[in-house]
Design a protein around this motif. Sequence first.
Motif, short mmCIF file in Angstrom:
data_model
loop_
_atom_site.label_atom_id
_atom_site.label_comp_id
_atom_site.label_asym_id
_atom_site.label_seq_id
_atom_site.Cartn_x
_atom_site.Cartn_y
_atom_site.Cartn_z
N LEU A 185 13.42 7.99 -7.22
CA LEU A 185 13.48 8.76 -5.99
C LEU A 185 12.40 9.18 -5.27
O LEU A 185 12.15 9.01 -3.98
CB LEU A 185 14.69 9.89 -6.32
CG LEU A 185 15.01 10.64 -4.91
CD1 LEU A 185 15.63 9.84 -3.92
CD2 LEU A 185 15.77 12.01 -5.47
N GLY A 186 11.56 9.76 -6.01
CA GLY A 186 10.25 10.22 -5.41
C GLY A 186 9.38 9.05 -4.90
O GLY A 186 8.80 9.21 -3.79
N VAL A 187 9.47 7.81 -5.56
CA VAL A 187 8.51 6.92 -5.20
C VAL A 187 8.73 6.14 -3.85
O VAL A 187 8.37 5.95 -3.12
CB VAL A 187 8.50 5.67 -6.21
CG1 VAL A 187 7.89 4.48 -5.87
CG2 VAL A 187 7.97 6.14 -7.82
N ILE A 240 10.72 8.11 -1.61
CA ILE A 240 10.71 9.03 -0.74
C ILE A 240 8.98 9.01 -0.16
O ILE A 240 8.77 8.86 1.15
CB ILE A 240 10.92 10.54 -0.99
CG1 ILE A 240 12.53 10.47 -1.13
CG2 ILE A 240 10.75 11.44 0.03
CD1 ILE A 240 13.49 10.17 0.01
N TYR A 241 8.31 8.90 -0.97
CA TYR A 241 6.86 9.08 -0.66
C TYR A 241 6.27 7.80 -0.20
O TYR A 241 5.44 7.79 0.66
CB TYR A 241 6.14 9.62 -2.09
CG TYR A 241 6.08 11.14 -2.51
CD1 TYR A 241 6.04 11.92 -1.32
CD2 TYR A 241 6.86 11.51 -3.62
CE1 TYR A 241 6.32 13.25 -1.68
CE2 TYR A 241 6.75 12.72 -3.96
CZ TYR A 241 6.80 13.70 -3.01
OH TYR A 241 6.94 15.00 -3.42
N GLY A 242 6.98 6.76 -0.50
CA GLY A 242 6.56 5.47 -0.29
C GLY A 242 6.94 5.27 1.17
O GLY A 242 6.22 4.71 2.02
N LEU A 243 8.01 5.93 1.56
CA LEU A 243 8.57 5.57 3.02
C LEU A 243 7.79 6.46 4.02
O LEU A 243 7.30 6.06 5.28
CB LEU A 243 10.17 6.10 3.11
CG LEU A 243 11.16 5.06 2.70
CD1 LEU A 243 12.51 5.72 2.54
CD2 LEU A 243 11.19 3.83 3.48
N LEU A 244 7.50 7.91 3.50
CA LEU A 244 6.45 8.69 4.33
C LEU A 244 5.08 8.01 4.32
O LEU A 244 4.41 7.93 5.45
CB LEU A 244 6.41 9.88 3.52
CG LEU A 244 7.43 10.82 3.78
CD1 LEU A 244 7.45 12.24 2.61
CD2 LEU A 244 7.93 11.34 5.03
N ALA A 245 4.57 7.31 3.48
CA ALA A 245 3.19 6.71 3.47
C ALA A 245 3.23 5.28 4.48
O ALA A 245 2.46 5.22 5.32
CB ALA A 245 2.85 6.14 2.13
N TYR A 246 4.51 4.62 4.35
CA TYR A 246 4.86 3.73 5.19
C TYR A 246 4.65 4.25 6.88
O TYR A 246 4.21 3.40 7.47
CB TYR A 246 6.10 2.76 4.77
CG TYR A 246 6.21 1.57 5.74
CD1 TYR A 246 5.58 0.43 5.54
CD2 TYR A 246 6.96 1.59 6.96
CE1 TYR A 246 5.66 -0.67 6.28
CE2 TYR A 246 7.24 0.57 7.90
CZ TYR A 246 6.49 -0.55 7.41
OH TYR A 246 6.45 -1.88 8.01
N ALA A 247 5.25 5.17 7.00
CA ALA A 247 5.56 5.65 8.27
C ALA A 247 4.32 6.16 8.72
O ALA A 247 3.76 6.00 9.73
CB ALA A 247 6.56 6.93 8.40
N ALA A 248 3.52 6.76 7.96
CA ALA A 248 2.20 7.21 8.40
C ALA A 248 1.09 6.04 8.57
O ALA A 248 0.40 5.93 9.53
CB ALA A 248 1.53 7.97 7.22
N LEU A 267 0.70 -1.29 -0.15
CA LEU A 267 -0.05 0.05 -0.19
C LEU A 267 0.98 1.24 -0.06
O LEU A 267 0.69 2.19 -0.78
CB LEU A 267 -1.00 -0.05 1.28
CG LEU A 267 -1.91 1.18 1.40
CD1 LEU A 267 -2.82 1.23 0.15
CD2 LEU A 267 -2.55 1.06 2.42
N ALA A 268 2.09 1.31 0.63
CA ALA A 268 2.95 2.43 0.78
C ALA A 268 3.49 2.61 -0.62
O ALA A 268 3.80 3.79 -1.01
CB ALA A 268 3.93 2.32 2.05
N PHE A 269 3.94 1.60 -1.22
CA PHE A 269 4.52 1.72 -2.41
C PHE A 269 3.40 2.31 -3.45
O PHE A 269 3.90 3.10 -4.49
CB PHE A 269 5.06 0.20 -3.15
CG PHE A 269 5.39 0.15 -4.32
CD1 PHE A 269 6.84 0.62 -4.77
CD2 PHE A 269 4.74 -0.43 -5.59
CE1 PHE A 269 7.19 0.71 -5.84
CE2 PHE A 269 5.27 -0.30 -6.81
CZ PHE A 269 6.31 0.43 -7.22
N ALA A 270 2.35 1.68 -3.59
CA ALA A 270 1.13 2.27 -4.27
C ALA A 270 0.88 3.91 -3.95
O ALA A 270 0.77 4.65 -5.08
CB ALA A 270 0.09 1.37 -4.02
N VAL A 271 1.00 3.96 -2.86
CA VAL A 271 0.85 5.54 -2.55
C VAL A 271 1.90 6.34 -3.08
O VAL A 271 1.85 7.57 -3.64
CB VAL A 271 0.79 5.93 -1.06
CG1 VAL A 271 0.73 7.25 -0.82
CG2 VAL A 271 -0.78 5.37 -0.59
N GLY A 272 3.47 5.71 -2.96
CA GLY A 272 4.48 6.43 -3.39
C GLY A 272 4.33 6.77 -4.82
O GLY A 272 4.76 7.78 -5.52
#
Length: 98
Positions: free
Chosen positions: A78-80, A82-90, A7-12
Motif C-alpha cells: 500500500l505504501g509503495v 501511494i508513494y509511487g503514485l505521488l512520485a509519478y505525479a511529481a 523511477l516512480a516505483f523505485a521512489v515508492g
Amino acid sequence: MLKRVLLAFAVGLFATGLLIGLSFAADSLGFPTIASVLSWQNTLLQCYVPLGNIGTAAHPVYEGSPLNFLAFLASIPLGVVIYGLLAYAALTWVRRRA
C-alpha cells in the motif's frame, strides 16, 4: 513513460522502506506516536483488525493475532503504491514545467 513509471516505483519502494525503518527506530527509542505517523498506512490498516482480549473485563490485556501481521504485510505494498503514485505525479508535473 516507462522510465518515469519505473523511477516512480523505485521512489515508492525506497520511501516506504525508509519510513518503515525510521518507524521501527522511533518506536525503539520510545516515540510510539512518531512511529505511528511514519508508518501511517500500517496504522490505518491495524485500526480495522480486532485485537483479542486475553485478560478480564476489569483488566483487559490485548494481544495481536496473525491478522495483525497480515495487515502489516499489506501495508508495505500500500505504501509503495501511494508513494509511487505521488512520485509519478511529481515527475509528470516537473516534466510538463520543463
